[in-house]
Design a protein around this motif. Structure first.
Motif, PDB file in Angstrom:
ATOM      1  N   SER A 100      54.993  54.164  48.817  1.00  0.00           N
ATOM      2  CA  SER A 100      54.235  52.917  48.630  1.00  0.00           C
ATOM      3  C   SER A 100      53.296  52.651  49.802  1.00  0.00           C
ATOM      4  O   SER A 100      52.196  52.114  49.616  1.00  0.00           O
ATOM      5  CB  SER A 100      55.186  51.743  48.427  1.00  0.00           C
ATOM      6  OG  SER A 100      55.961  51.483  49.588  1.00  0.00           O
ATOM      7  N   ALA A 101      53.707  53.002  51.027  1.00  0.00           N
ATOM      8  CA  ALA A 101      52.833  52.831  52.195  1.00  0.00           C
ATOM      9  C   ALA A 101      51.583  53.698  52.064  1.00  0.00           C
ATOM     10  O   ALA A 101      50.458  53.260  52.346  1.00  0.00           O
ATOM     11  CB  ALA A 101      53.590  53.174  53.474  1.00  0.00           C
ATOM     12  N   TYR A 102      51.781  54.923  51.623  1.00  0.00           N
ATOM     13  CA  TYR A 102      50.675  55.868  51.442  1.00  0.00           C
ATOM     14  C   TYR A 102      49.683  55.339  50.411  1.00  0.00           C
ATOM     15  O   TYR A 102      48.464  55.323  50.642  1.00  0.00           O
ATOM     16  CB  TYR A 102      51.268  57.199  51.007  1.00  0.00           C
ATOM     17  CG  TYR A 102      50.309  58.328  50.774  1.00  0.00           C
ATOM     18  CD1 TYR A 102      49.661  58.960  51.831  1.00  0.00           C
ATOM     19  CD2 TYR A 102      50.091  58.826  49.491  1.00  0.00           C
ATOM     20  CE1 TYR A 102      48.814  60.036  51.619  1.00  0.00           C
ATOM     21  CE2 TYR A 102      49.248  59.907  49.271  1.00  0.00           C
ATOM     22  CZ  TYR A 102      48.615  60.499  50.338  1.00  0.00           C
ATOM     23  OH  TYR A 102      47.777  61.574  50.124  1.00  0.00           O
ATOM     24  N   VAL A 103      50.201  54.875  49.281  1.00  0.00           N
ATOM     25  CA  VAL A 103      49.336  54.347  48.215  1.00  0.00           C
ATOM     26  C   VAL A 103      48.560  53.127  48.709  1.00  0.00           C
ATOM     27  O   VAL A 103      47.349  53.002  48.474  1.00  0.00           O
ATOM     28  CB  VAL A 103      50.173  53.992  46.972  1.00  0.00           C
ATOM     29  CG1 VAL A 103      49.335  53.217  45.956  1.00  0.00           C
ATOM     30  CG2 VAL A 103      50.729  55.259  46.335  1.00  0.00           C
ATOM     31  N   ALA A 104      49.251  52.231  49.407  1.00  0.00           N
ATOM     32  CA  ALA A 104      48.588  51.016  49.895  1.00  0.00           C
ATOM     33  C   ALA A 104      47.467  51.348  50.875  1.00  0.00           C
ATOM     34  O   ALA A 104      46.376  50.757  50.813  1.00  0.00           O
ATOM     35  CB  ALA A 104      49.615  50.100  50.557  1.00  0.00           C
ATOM     36  N   LEU A 105      47.707  52.297  51.766  1.00  0.00           N
ATOM     37  CA  LEU A 105      46.677  52.703  52.727  1.00  0.00           C
ATOM     38  C   LEU A 105      45.472  53.303  52.010  1.00  0.00           C
ATOM     39  O   LEU A 105      44.316  52.950  52.290  1.00  0.00           O
ATOM     40  CB  LEU A 105      47.258  53.707  53.726  1.00  0.00           C
ATOM     41  CG  LEU A 105      46.244  54.348  54.682  1.00  0.00           C
ATOM     42  CD1 LEU A 105      45.633  53.309  55.616  1.00  0.00           C
ATOM     43  CD2 LEU A 105      46.894  55.476  55.490  1.00  0.00           C
ATOM     44  N   LEU A 106      45.731  54.219  51.080  1.00  0.00           N
ATOM     45  CA  LEU A 106      44.628  54.860  50.362  1.00  0.00           C
ATOM     46  C   LEU A 106      43.795  53.828  49.603  1.00  0.00           C
ATOM     47  O   LEU A 106      42.556  53.899  49.595  1.00  0.00           O
ATOM     48  CB  LEU A 106      45.180  55.899  49.392  1.00  0.00           C
ATOM     49  CG  LEU A 106      45.821  57.155  49.994  1.00  0.00           C
ATOM     50  CD1 LEU A 106      46.323  58.066  48.878  1.00  0.00           C
ATOM     51  CD2 LEU A 106      44.844  57.914  50.882  1.00  0.00           C
ATOM     52  N   ARG A 107      44.455  52.879  48.977  1.00  0.00           N
ATOM     53  CA  ARG A 107      43.701  51.876  48.215  1.00  0.00           C
ATOM     54  C   ARG A 107      42.836  51.015  49.116  1.00  0.00           C
ATOM     55  O   ARG A 107      41.707  50.659  48.767  1.00  0.00           O
ATOM     56  CB  ARG A 107      44.677  51.014  47.403  1.00  0.00           C
ATOM     57  CG  ARG A 107      45.227  51.735  46.181  1.00  0.00           C
ATOM     58  CD  ARG A 107      46.268  50.930  45.435  1.00  0.00           C
ATOM     59  NE  ARG A 107      46.671  51.632  44.214  1.00  0.00           N
ATOM     60  CZ  ARG A 107      47.790  51.382  43.545  1.00  0.00           C
ATOM     61  NH1 ARG A 107      48.624  50.435  43.971  1.00  0.00           N
ATOM     62  NH2 ARG A 107      48.066  52.063  42.452  1.00  0.00           N
ATOM     63  N   GLU A 108      43.352  50.669  50.288  1.00  0.00           N
ATOM     64  CA  GLU A 108      42.574  49.848  51.221  1.00  0.00           C
ATOM     65  C   GLU A 108      41.351  50.599  51.740  1.00  0.00           C
ATOM     66  O   GLU A 108      40.285  50.003  51.929  1.00  0.00           O
ATOM     67  CB  GLU A 108      43.458  49.415  52.392  1.00  0.00           C
ATOM     68  CG  GLU A 108      44.511  48.380  52.042  1.00  0.00           C
ATOM     69  CD  GLU A 108      43.892  47.005  51.809  1.00  0.00           C
ATOM     70  OE1 GLU A 108      42.764  46.768  52.271  1.00  0.00           O
ATOM     71  OE2 GLU A 108      44.543  46.172  51.154  1.00  0.00           O
ATOM     72  N   VAL A 109      41.492  51.891  51.977  1.00  0.00           N
ATOM     73  CA  VAL A 109      40.392  52.664  52.568  1.00  0.00           C
ATOM     74  C   VAL A 109      39.445  53.211  51.509  1.00  0.00           C
ATOM     75  O   VAL A 109      38.221  53.173  51.671  1.00  0.00           O
ATOM     76  CB  VAL A 109      40.957  53.814  53.438  1.00  0.00           C
ATOM     77  CG1 VAL A 109      39.815  54.662  54.005  1.00  0.00           C
ATOM     78  CG2 VAL A 109      41.810  53.257  54.574  1.00  0.00           C
ATOM     79  N   LEU A 110      39.999  53.746  50.411  1.00  0.00           N
ATOM     80  CA  LEU A 110      39.177  54.419  49.408  1.00  0.00           C
ATOM     81  C   LEU A 110      38.616  53.475  48.361  1.00  0.00           C
ATOM     82  O   LEU A 110      37.532  53.715  47.816  1.00  0.00           O
ATOM     83  CB  LEU A 110      39.998  55.517  48.714  1.00  0.00           C
ATOM     84  CG  LEU A 110      40.526  56.636  49.607  1.00  0.00           C
ATOM     85  CD1 LEU A 110      41.334  57.633  48.786  1.00  0.00           C
ATOM     86  CD2 LEU A 110      39.402  57.344  50.347  1.00  0.00           C
ATOM     87  N   GLY A 111      39.338  52.385  48.071  1.00  0.00           N
ATOM     88  CA  GLY A 111      38.881  51.461  47.041  1.00  0.00           C
ATOM     89  C   GLY A 111      37.478  50.928  47.266  1.00  0.00           C
ATOM     90  O   GLY A 111      36.655  50.926  46.335  1.00  0.00           O
ATOM     91  N   PRO A 112      37.149  50.473  48.486  1.00  0.00           N
ATOM     92  CA  PRO A 112      35.794  49.970  48.730  1.00  0.00           C
ATOM     93  C   PRO A 112      34.709  51.030  48.549  1.00  0.00           C
ATOM     94  O   PRO A 112      33.533  50.694  48.377  1.00  0.00           O
ATOM     95  CB  PRO A 112      35.857  49.497  50.192  1.00  0.00           C
ATOM     96  CG  PRO A 112      37.304  49.157  50.410  1.00  0.00           C
ATOM     97  CD  PRO A 112      38.054  50.183  49.621  1.00  0.00           C
ATOM     98  N   LEU A 113      35.078  52.306  48.594  1.00  0.00           N
ATOM     99  CA  LEU A 113      34.112  53.381  48.377  1.00  0.00           C
ATOM    100  C   LEU A 113      33.917  53.661  46.886  1.00  0.00           C
ATOM    101  O   LEU A 113      33.074  54.477  46.523  1.00  0.00           O
ATOM    102  CB  LEU A 113      34.574  54.661  49.078  1.00  0.00           C
ATOM    103  CG  LEU A 113      34.788  54.580  50.595  1.00  0.00           C
ATOM    104  CD1 LEU A 113      35.337  55.897  51.121  1.00  0.00           C
ATOM    105  CD2 LEU A 113      33.491  54.228  51.305  1.00  0.00           C
ATOM    106  N   GLY A 114      34.735  53.026  46.042  1.00  0.00           N
ATOM    107  CA  GLY A 114      34.650  53.272  44.609  1.00  0.00           C
ATOM    108  C   GLY A 114      35.616  54.321  44.110  1.00  0.00           C
ATOM    109  O   GLY A 114      35.513  54.774  42.959  1.00  0.00           O
ATOM    110  N   ILE A 115      36.569  54.728  44.954  1.00  0.00           N
ATOM    111  CA  ILE A 115      37.555  55.741  44.576  1.00  0.00           C
ATOM    112  C   ILE A 115      38.842  55.031  44.153  1.00  0.00           C
ATOM    113  O   ILE A 115      39.456  54.319  44.952  1.00  0.00           O
ATOM    114  CB  ILE A 115      37.848  56.701  45.733  1.00  0.00           C
ATOM    115  CG1 ILE A 115      36.553  57.357  46.220  1.00  0.00           C
ATOM    116  CG2 ILE A 115      38.859  57.769  45.313  1.00  0.00           C
ATOM    117  CD1 ILE A 115      36.704  58.145  47.511  1.00  0.00           C
ATOM    118  N   ALA A 116      39.254  55.208  42.907  1.00  0.00           N
ATOM    119  CA  ALA A 116      40.474  54.577  42.406  1.00  0.00           C
ATOM    120  C   ALA A 116      41.685  55.435  42.769  1.00  0.00           C
ATOM    121  O   ALA A 116      41.615  56.670  42.764  1.00  0.00           O
ATOM    122  CB  ALA A 116      40.392  54.414  40.896  1.00  0.00           C
ATOM    123  N   VAL A 117      42.793  54.787  43.100  1.00  0.00           N
ATOM    124  CA  VAL A 117      44.023  55.484  43.487  1.00  0.00           C
ATOM    125  C   VAL A 117      45.102  55.152  42.467  1.00  0.00           C
ATOM    126  O   VAL A 117      45.416  53.988  42.231  1.00  0.00           O
ATOM    127  CB  VAL A 117      44.487  55.061  44.897  1.00  0.00           C
ATOM    128  CG1 VAL A 117      45.807  55.752  45.251  1.00  0.00           C
ATOM    129  CG2 VAL A 117      43.409  55.383  45.931  1.00  0.00           C
TER     130      VAL A 117
END
Length: 510
Positions: free
Chosen positions: A204-221
């Motif tokens: 869950s930590a990994y998913v949360a980090l990826l969403r915070e960093v990649l989401g604003p770039l338009g990358i869905a996790v």
């Protein structure tokens, strides 16, 4: 900073997948024109298990902002480019981010070329159980590099979505210290928030980090362990269980083909085990072939904890997402030669794999070190050559001169001896042997002086250790081991501005 694109390394199978995918029947061919990509997208959408795929998987994405926008645009008539990785501590090595950015660049290019909306998706494989890989990461330090690790875990068969993170404050502080006086410390606060909390797991930590960093770039996790994802995958998993005999036969045949060409299958086959995992008893274990028929019947067993193994995952992903291509690294490209055999047995469209961008970031501080000592990046691949050269150059000049005088004296003396009266009493080879013996002893003496300098260290050797830790920590290429967060913290948007042109050029080549 300098960004260097590098060829993607790997086995013979990897090279075939990269260079000969269009001619090798082991790999699904990569479309070569916008029309072919559009046709591929149409076939994939027709083969989706769930036509309204986003509505089915929406909670598994939990997307917002630009990522949610791209998902919504692609949901009705578009398609996806996917990539993924199992969890890594604090986001894992740099290649995790390179994968995501390659998927973004390829999605952007395909959107422009096909005129269809395309969403880049990162598949966070939180259902993986490789704790040893997930529980460590490497950071560059002022003395070289350091590995940050979590305590050993007693049970290696539990998925990372269920493994409690625990207290990682000391590891976080060491990573934060390695960033120096970073101007973009916002990402460190994101890391602190996502890697804390009593109910947080490694997954869950990994998913949360990826969403915070990649989401604003338009990358869905998408979280592979989310109930929505598991439920959406069930039709494919049931089909794989029902056809397990045909899948095993197809994989064995493919394995024989590869071995006949002196190529090793990337994934070892386990006879008597299906490609479907079950976590019904709290442990992740592959379902036995003899139990497959019962497990395939959803009405007779609890199937909420079923999941695919590495060879079935790309097929599940393509079946529940409109994935036209998966962005993979060397090992993934190699095992797609077996994935196509599974797809054949399931009579379903084979997933396509394309290579991620591979490269290295040379920071200005590292560039200065390389320039100061006339060292190229490639020189640091050898674990000893640069240090040996610098240590030799660091020897006191008087010592070097005396060794050189000694060598000349031996050469002069042996030359005179070979011309003296009575020299013929022994064969010339005897004198050559004496000369060689003395030379070897002098070489050994010089090496001991050099080793002493390397052992005691000096400024040059310390700085080269810093450069090696940033570019080849532990002898491994930067992207394969070095954590990416410190780079993002030091450079932020400048890092993106430096790497994205290289990644876009790579995507264009695909």
């Amino acid at each position: 900073m300098r960004v260097i694109s590098t060829p993607i390394a790997g086995s013979g199978l990897t090279r075939i997948g990269v260079q000969e995918s269009s001619s090798s029947r082991w790999f699904a061919p990569v479309p070569a024109s916008p029309g072919e990509w559009r046709a591929r997208a149409g076939r994939i959408r027709d083969a989706l298990v769930h036509e309204d795929w986003l509505a089915v998987l929406d909670s598994g994405f939990d997307a917002s902002g630009p990522a949610a926008g791209r998902l919504e645009r692609a949901s009705s008539s578009g398609f996806a480019v996917t990539t993924g990785q199992q969890p890594g501590l604090f986001g894992g090595p740099l290649y995790t981010w390179w994968k995501a950015l390659t998927a973004l660049a390829l999605a952007d290019r395909l959107e422009r070329e096909t005129g269809l909306p395309v969403v880049p998706i990162f598949w966070a494989a939180t259902d993986d159980s490789d704790y040893a890989e997930a529980a460590s990461t490497v950071i560059a330090t002022a003395t070289g590099f350091e590995e940050l690790t979590l305590p050993p875990h007693a049970d290696s068969s539990i998925s990372l979505a269920r493994v409690s993170l625990g207290d990682v404050s000391s590891q976080f502080e060491r990573l934060a210290a390695a960033t120096g006086s970073a101007p973009n410390r916002g990402i460190l606060e994101i890391l602190r928030q996502t890697y804390s909390g009593s109910h947080t797991t490694l997954g869950s930590a990994y998913v949360a980090l990826l969403r915070e960093v990649l989401g604003p770039l338009g990358i869905a996790v998408i979280d592979a362990s989310h109930p929505a994802v598991r439920a959406a995958s069930l039709p494919v998993l049931h089909d794989a269980l029902a056809k397990e005999a045909g899948i095993e036969a197809s994989l064995m045949s493919r394995s024989d083909e590869l071995k006949a060409m002196k190529l090793s299958p990337q994934v070892k086959l386990v006879r008597g085990r299906t490609l479907v995992f079950s976590e019904g008893n709290g442990q992740r274990d592959r379902i036995r072939s003899v139990d497959a028929a019962d497990m395939a019947d959803a009405a007779s067993a609890d199937t909420s904890d079923l999941g695919p193994n590495v060879l079935l995952r790309p097929i599940v992903e393509r079946a529940i997402l409109p994935t036209v291509a998966y962005v993979g690294g060397p090992a993934e490209i190699a095992y797609f030669a077996q994935v196509t055999a599974v797809a054949d047995a399931l009579n379903t469209p084979a997933p396509i794999v394309v290579r991620r961008w591979s490269g290295m970031v040379v920071e200005p501080r590292i560039e200065r070190i390389l320039s100061r000592y006339a060292v190229d990046v490639a020189d640091l691949r050898d674990p000893h050559a640069v240090e040996t050269r610098l240590a030799r150059e660091s020897l006191p000049s008087g010592l070097v001169d005396h060794i050189a005088d000694f060598r000349k004296s031996v050469a002069d003396s042996m030359s005179a001896l070979s011309e003296a009266d009575g020299a013929g009493l022994v064969p010339p080879a005897v004198l050559d042997g004496v000369t060689g013996n003395i030379g070897h002893r002098l070489d050994r003496l010089e090496r001991r002086y050099i080793a002493a300098v390397k052992r005691d260290g000096n400024e040059a050797l310390r700085e080269i250790a810093i450069a090696r830790g940033a570019l080849f920590p532990g002898g491994s290429p930067q992207e394969r081991s070095l954590n990416g967060i410190p780079l993002f913290a030091r450079y932020g948007d400048d890092l993106m501005a430096a790497v994205m042109p290289e990644i876009r050029t790579h995507a264009d080549s695909i």
